[in-house]
Design a protein around this motif. Structure first.
Motif, PDB file in Angstrom:
ATOM      1  N   GLY A   1       5.899   1.794   0.242  1.00  0.00           N
ATOM      2  CA  GLY A   1       4.742   1.566  -0.363  1.00  0.00           C
ATOM      3  C   GLY A   1       5.063   1.691  -2.036  1.00  0.00           C
ATOM      4  O   GLY A   1       5.911   2.481  -2.245  1.00  0.00           O
TER       5      GLY A   1
ATOM      6  N   GLN B   1      -5.332  -5.892  -0.662  1.00  0.00           N
ATOM      7  CA  GLN B   1      -3.993  -5.432  -1.481  1.00  0.00           C
ATOM      8  C   GLN B   1      -3.978  -6.174  -2.828  1.00  0.00           C
ATOM      9  O   GLN B   1      -4.791  -7.303  -2.857  1.00  0.00           O
ATOM     10  CB  GLN B   1      -2.781  -5.769  -0.570  1.00  0.00           C
ATOM     11  CG  GLN B   1      -2.409  -7.432  -0.612  1.00  0.00           C
ATOM     12  CD  GLN B   1      -3.195  -7.999   0.631  1.00  0.00           C
ATOM     13  OE1 GLN B   1      -4.374  -7.804   0.843  1.00  0.00           O
ATOM     14  NE2 GLN B   1      -2.286  -9.026   1.066  1.00  0.00           N
TER      15      GLN B   1
ATOM     16  N   SER C   1       0.762  -1.225   0.144  1.00  0.00           N
ATOM     17  CA  SER C   1      -0.014  -0.049   0.159  1.00  0.00           C
ATOM     18  C   SER C   1       0.745   1.452  -0.090  1.00  0.00           C
ATOM     19  O   SER C   1       2.057   1.316   0.660  1.00  0.00           O
ATOM     20  CB  SER C   1      -0.934   0.152   1.251  1.00  0.00           C
ATOM     21  OG  SER C   1      -1.329   1.336   1.468  1.00  0.00           O
ATOM     22  N   SER C   2       0.533   2.303  -0.726  1.00  0.00           N
ATOM     23  CA  SER C   2       1.123   3.458  -0.895  1.00  0.00           C
ATOM     24  C   SER C   2       1.556   4.337   0.803  1.00  0.00           C
ATOM     25  O   SER C   2       2.463   4.937   0.615  1.00  0.00           O
ATOM     26  CB  SER C   2       0.595   4.609  -1.615  1.00  0.00           C
ATOM     27  OG  SER C   2      -0.704   4.837  -1.301  1.00  0.00           O
TER      28      SER C   2
END
Length: 132
Positions: A28, A98, A22-23
Motif C-alpha cells: 500500500g 482509488q 490503498s494503504s
C-alpha cells in the motif's frame, strides 16, 4: 503459494495510466499498473480484461503480453503477468475510489512502484526512448 496477477500499462498519447494502492493493501501507498489476481483456471489476459473493466471502467480492445516476473516479498509470492493495453473504449478512472493519474512515459521512473514492477517500469521507459 504463488499468486498470479495480471497488470496492464494502459497507454495513450505517450502517457500511462497508473493507480495508487490503498494503504490497507499489500504494498500500500505505492503506485501500480491496474489489474488484479487471476481466478482459478483464468488465463492472465482474461483476468486483465475483467479487472480493467471492474477497476478502471474500460473495455480492452487490444493488449500485448510483455513478460512475466516471479517475485518473493517474504510474506507473499507473486507471479506478475505484464501487458501493454494500447486500444480500449471508455475513459479510465478510479472506479473503486482509488487515486489515479496519467503520467508521461518519460516521468514514470519518478514514481514508487512495488519491487516486482521495477523491470516493467524499465521496459516501458525504454519504449519511450525507442520512439524518440
Amino acid at each position: 503459494m504463488m499468486i498470479h496477477v495480471a497488470a496492464g500499462a494502459i497507454i495513450r498519447d505517450g502517457s500511462i495510466f497508473i493507480a495508487l494502492r490503498s494503504s490497507e493493501k499489500h504494498q500500500g501507498g505505492l503506485w501500480e499498473f491496474p489489474g488484479g489476481k487471476c481466478e482459478m483456471y483464468e488465463l492472465p489476459d482474461a483476468a486483465l480484461i475483467r479487472e480493467l473493466k471492474e477497476e478502471v471502467g474500460i473495455d480492452v480492445i487490444s493488449l500485448q503480453s510483455v513478460f512475466s516476473v516471479d517475485h518473493d516479498y517474504g510474506d507473499k509470492k507473486v507471479c506478475l503477468h505484464f501487458f501493454v493495453v494500447d486500444q480500449f473504449s471508455g475513459e479510465p478512472h478510479g472506479a473503486e475510489g482509488q487515486k489515479v493519474q496519467w503520467v508521461s512515459i518519460k516521468k514514470l521512473i519518478n514514481y514508487s512502484f512495488p519491487k516486482a514492477n521495477e523491470g516493467f517500469v524499465a521496459f516501458l521507459s525504454g519504449l519511450y526512448d525507442l520512439k524518440e
